[in-house]
Design a protein around this motif. Structure first.
Motif, PDB file in Angstrom:
ATOM      1  N   ASP A 361      -7.055  -8.006  -0.413  1.00 38.23           N
ATOM      2  CA  ASP A 361      -7.016  -6.563  -0.623  1.00 38.23           C
ATOM      3  C   ASP A 361      -6.082  -6.211  -1.779  1.00 38.23           C
ATOM      4  O   ASP A 361      -5.099  -6.910  -2.055  1.00 38.23           O
ATOM      5  N   LYS A 362      -6.407  -5.092  -2.456  1.00 39.32           N
ATOM      6  CA  LYS A 362      -5.597  -4.618  -3.576  1.00 39.32           C
ATOM      7  C   LYS A 362      -4.913  -3.306  -3.191  1.00 39.32           C
ATOM      8  O   LYS A 362      -5.555  -2.435  -2.586  1.00 39.32           O
ATOM      9  N   PRO A 363      -3.637  -3.159  -3.521  1.00 37.24           N
ATOM     10  CA  PRO A 363      -2.970  -1.884  -3.220  1.00 37.24           C
ATOM     11  C   PRO A 363      -3.489  -0.762  -4.104  1.00 37.24           C
ATOM     12  O   PRO A 363      -3.852  -0.989  -5.266  1.00 37.24           O
ATOM     13  N   GLU A 364      -3.528   0.413  -3.577  1.00 35.11           N
ATOM     14  CA  GLU A 364      -3.905   1.597  -4.336  1.00 35.11           C
ATOM     15  C   GLU A 364      -2.647   2.282  -4.870  1.00 35.11           C
ATOM     16  O   GLU A 364      -1.519   1.937  -4.503  1.00 35.11           O
ATOM     17  N   SER A 434       2.842  -3.477   3.207  1.00 35.30           N
ATOM     18  CA  SER A 434       2.819  -2.813   4.517  1.00 35.30           C
ATOM     19  C   SER A 434       2.069  -1.490   4.442  1.00 35.30           C
ATOM     20  O   SER A 434       1.282  -1.151   5.335  1.00 35.30           O
ATOM     21  N   GLU A 435       2.312  -0.715   3.375  1.00 35.73           N
ATOM     22  CA  GLU A 435       1.596   0.547   3.196  1.00 35.73           C
ATOM     23  C   GLU A 435       0.090   0.291   3.024  1.00 35.73           C
ATOM     24  O   GLU A 435      -0.733   1.037   3.559  1.00 35.73           O
ATOM     25  N   ILE A 440      -5.428   0.515   5.321  1.00 32.43           N
ATOM     26  CA  ILE A 440      -6.671  -0.177   5.688  1.00 32.43           C
ATOM     27  C   ILE A 440      -6.900  -0.096   7.186  1.00 32.43           C
ATOM     28  O   ILE A 440      -8.022   0.149   7.657  1.00 32.43           O
ATOM     29  N   SER A 441      -5.801  -0.280   7.951  1.00 38.42           N
ATOM     30  CA  SER A 441      -5.921  -0.189   9.402  1.00 38.42           C
ATOM     31  C   SER A 441      -6.337   1.208   9.839  1.00 38.42           C
ATOM     32  O   SER A 441      -7.172   1.378  10.735  1.00 38.42           O
ATOM     33  N   ALA A 442      -5.772   2.216   9.190  1.00 37.72           N
ATOM     34  CA  ALA A 442      -6.127   3.607   9.531  1.00 37.72           C
ATOM     35  C   ALA A 442      -7.590   3.882   9.231  1.00 37.72           C
ATOM     36  O   ALA A 442      -8.275   4.574   9.987  1.00 37.72           O
ATOM     37  N   GLY A 534      -3.321   8.890  13.236  1.00 35.74           N
ATOM     38  CA  GLY A 534      -2.785   7.985  12.240  1.00 35.74           C
ATOM     39  C   GLY A 534      -1.276   8.061  12.150  1.00 35.74           C
ATOM     40  O   GLY A 534      -0.608   8.597  13.049  1.00 35.74           O
ATOM     41  N   SER A 535      -0.737   7.545  11.062  1.00 34.76           N
ATOM     42  CA  SER A 535       0.721   7.554  10.867  1.00 34.76           C
ATOM     43  C   SER A 535       1.036   7.576   9.388  1.00 34.76           C
ATOM     44  O   SER A 535       0.191   7.237   8.555  1.00 34.76           O
ATOM     45  N   GLY A 536       2.251   8.004   9.065  1.00 26.35           N
ATOM     46  CA  GLY A 536       2.702   8.013   7.682  1.00 26.35           C
ATOM     47  C   GLY A 536       1.865   8.922   6.807  1.00 26.35           C
ATOM     48  O   GLY A 536       1.487  10.037   7.180  1.00 26.35           O
ATOM     49  N   ARG A 537       1.543   8.434   5.597  1.00 26.60           N
ATOM     50  CA  ARG A 537       0.776   9.248   4.654  1.00 26.60           C
ATOM     51  C   ARG A 537      -0.641   9.512   5.132  1.00 26.60           C
ATOM     52  O   ARG A 537      -1.263  10.487   4.731  1.00 26.60           O
ATOM     53  N   SER A 538      -1.178   8.634   5.992  1.00 31.63           N
ATOM     54  CA  SER A 538      -2.550   8.808   6.465  1.00 31.63           C
ATOM     55  C   SER A 538      -2.645   9.731   7.678  1.00 31.63           C
ATOM     56  O   SER A 538      -3.730   9.934   8.214  1.00 31.63           O
TER      57      SER A 538
END
Length: 701
Positions: A361-364, A434-435, A440-442, A534-538
């Motif tokens: 996976d690639k970070p956004e 982690s972000e 991806i999990s969200a 969800g959590s955080g930014r999501s």
């Protein structure tokens, strides 16, 4: 009746000079309310700042006088006082009476400046009932005065006033020499009275806005000292007359200090400072010696200055500037920064993929910028802005220059072999991964975050005792402490709209832990999954499965600690729930007093503090009523039977809930970091300095 032939050239109005400004002020300053008034102040201050940017001054003083005037002083080179050959007027008169005139057009006086339209000083002059300018230059002090933009002389009998007699110049427009200046001393002093016939009656100077922008400017021009003095002696909210106030703003650390000032969270990395330059070619019209415009290709230099740091939070704070002009809507410099940052971080994660367990996976961009605070400034001559408001930089070549500088500098930091930078780079990459995993999990669990039907409810934690209603607006989730409280609460609740989720003991302190540790903690993961947003930014408030979340813990020290840990989880990772006022704390009683009634059933009275208990007992004695001894003191919710718990804590008709509110996010974040963060020393100091305020009787023994 008028005909079309009545409309000819004599009906056309030609507004000469500053007359157009007074006729249509909104075209030049945006509005004639307080915002326009403040715009005029900054048009004058920006001229002084441009002198400091060029290295010709280090002090600016702004004074708000009691008579409504504003005075701006600087120690720059002083406005030119010699004769400008084309107009035959002094430099001072040209600057204050001619639109699109100044030292920022020829390219020789200012390599990079904020004001490029040449209308600032002349527009302020046109909209002033009176303007006085004094210039220290060549050992003399020169003065010129204006009324509504027209040069002349005021005859003051006392303090300067726009109502003093005024005599306009008729032939010679001469600067008056009013004193001597010390050798080598130069500078400009401008004092003006805004024309109240132009501005709305309620227009006023905003000291807080002056402080905000003055502080921003002082950060952007290291070493510049800006003094803001309020001598208006305003009336305070209680009717008392306020005295003079003065703020001195000077930040030698520049934008590095600005980043520290803006950062809302504790740090993961130190402030990284980066510099770079690039050149590009631009085709522009240039005036030749005869005044003819000729299209010429010129080489421009773009200087890039960047300061950034990562923190433990997930909010992004970004400030961008062009020649100290704020560009809140970004532009080519910000898009270049984001492109360079994305490239360098992706490359670093790809190289360390095995160690970071990043997979394919690639970070956004949002993964990388989570928790980042950054200040980006670029300097270049004649920048192109999209619109007169200068909120978006439009110069295309700047994007590639900034992208290259940022990618090179960030890569050097992330690949550094120095011990400190290597450790910080590892923490940053771990945070980004982690972000990325959280996002991806969200996305994968988006469907499970919505309210499930009875057939699908197996995806939710087995220990959740859900409610039957599908109407989120009526639903409530009680987070209870332990299985003993769950058993009683299950009998006490209304299963139609009240859900129960038990937690075992004290959950993880997420203020100290990383995002991955929080997600791997069973209790934290269960709470986030059950709420379903969800959590955080999501985090998506609209997807929350419950209207109210009630923290129902025991009325003792351990219960208070568990409640604090839960609030830390909500504040860090589900903050919109707190901001929307949807998180509550239950208020269970501490005591039960059984009042003996003759011939009637005994009455139960509940109290919620020691002081209330003493008041109730004193009232019973006055009424001659008896109560059973010993008085029951609840140590936990499990000691109550279902009827008592329902009556005191869960039934909406009788219960008391304490809504958790957050008035100011920055202050709340500081409190959570102090009480729950990993830095022990400030917490120890706080406890020792505040110990005298603690009432020992409030601690459950």
């Amino acid at each position: 009746m008028a005909t079309r032939s009545d409309y000819d050239a004599r009906h056309l109005s030609v507004l000469e000079g500053l007359e157009a400004v007074r006729k249509r002020p909104g075209m030049y300053i945006g509005s004639t309310d307080s915002r326009g008034l403040m715009h005029c102040v900054w048009e004058i201050i920006d001229n002084s700042v441009d002198e400091a940017l060029g290295g010709f001054g280090a002090h600016i003083t702004v004074v708000l006088h009691a008579d409504g005037s504003v005075e701006v002083q600087d120690d720059g080179r002083g406005i030119p006082v010699d004769i400008e050959p084309k107009t035959g007027l002094s430099g001072v008169e040209v600057v204050f009476t001619k639109l699109h005139a100044g030292g920022k057009f020829g390219g020789g006086s200012y390599s990079a400046s904020g004001g490029l339209h040449g209308v600032g000083a002349s527009v302020v002059n046109a909209l002033s009932a009176r303007l006085d300018v004094e210039v220290d230059r060549g050992g003399k002090t020169y003065r010129m005065q204006f009324r509504h933009g027209e040069p002349g002389r005021f005859t003051d009998t006392g303090r300067p006033s726009p109502d003093a007699p005024f005599a306009p110049f008729t032939e010679a427009h001469e600067l008056d020499v009013v004193g001597k200046a010390k050798r080598g001393v130069t500078g400009t002093r401008i004092r003006y009275w805004a024309d109240r016939q132009i501005f709305t009656p309620d227009a006023s100077f905003d000291l807080e806005a002056l402080l905000r922008r003055g502080r921003q400017t002082a950060f952007l021009v290291p070493g510049l000292r800006i003094t803001l003095r309020d001598a208006r002696r305003l009336v305070g909210p209680d009717g008392e007359r306020l005295g003079e106030s003065e703020e001195v703003l000077q930040y030698d650390g520049g934008i590095s200090e600005f980043v520290e000032f803006l950062a809302p969270d504790s740090k993961v990395s130190d402030v990284w400072r980066m510099h770079g330059t690039g050149t590009f070619h631009e085709t522009v019209p240039v005036l030749d010696s005869r005044g003819h415009s000729r299209v010429t290709e010129v080489e421009r230099t773009c200087e890039v200055d960047l300061a950034l740091r990562w923190g433990t939070g997930y909010d992004t704070t970004m400030r961008t500037f062009v020649n100290i002009i704020a560009t809140p809507k970004g532009g080519t410099h910000q898009s270049g920064f984001e492109a360079g940052l994305l490239k360098s971080v992706r490359d670093a994660i790809r190289v360390n993929a095995r160690k970071l367990k990043a997979g394919e996976d690639k970070p956004e961009k949002d993964d990388i910028m989570a928790g980042m605070t950054a200040v980006l400034t670029v300097r270049l001559a004649e920048p192109q802005f999209e619109g007169q408001t200068k909120e978006i930089l439009g110069t295309p070549a700047v994007r590639a220059i900034v992208s290259k500088v940022v990618a090179t500098e960030i890569a050097a930091k992330l690949n550094s072999t120095a011990r400190t930078e290597k450790a910080q780079a590892a923490l940053i990459l771990e945070k980004v991964v982690s972000e990325m995993k959280t996002r991806i999990s969200a996305r994968k669990h988006k469907e499970t975050q919505r309210r499930k039907t009875a057939l699908e409810s197996s995806t939710l934690p087995a220990k959740l005792a859900d409610c039957r209603t599908k109407d989120v607006a009526k639903s409530e989730l009680f987070i209870v402490e332990g299985d003993s409280a769950l058993g009683t609460a299950r009998l006490a609740r209304s299963s139609e709209f009240q859900a129960l989720l038990p937690i075992r003991g004290k959950i993880l302190n997420v203020q100290k832990a990383s995002v991955s540790d929080m997600l791997s903690n069973a209790e934290c993961a269960a709470i986030i999954q059950v709420i379903g947003a969800g959590s955080g930014r999501s985090f998506d408030l609209a997807s929350a499965r419950y209207q109210k979340v009630v923290l129902m813990t025991d009325a003792d020290v351990d219960g208070a600690h568990i409640r604090t840990l839960l609030l830390t989880l909500f504040f860090r990772y589900m903050r919109p729930m707190v901001e929307d006022g949807r998180v509550y704390a239950a208020v269970p009683p501490l005591h039960r007093v059984e009042v003996v009634r003759r011939g009637k059933a005994n009455e139960m009275v509940y109290t919620y503090s020691e002081a209330e208990l003493h008041r109730v007992l004193a009232a019973l004695e006055e009424q001659g009523l008896h109560y059973k001894e010993p008085i029951q003191r609840y140590k936990g919710l499990g000691e109550m039977d279902a009827d008592q718990l329902a009556e005191t804590t869960m039934d909406p008709r009788h219960r008391t809930l304490r809504r958790i509110m957050m008035e100011e996010a920055g202050s709340a974040d500081c409190v959570f970091e102090l009480l729950m963060g990993s830095d022990v020393a400030p917490r120890k100091d706080f406890l020792m300095s505040s110990a005298h305020r603690l009432d020992p009787e409030q601690i459950d023994a």
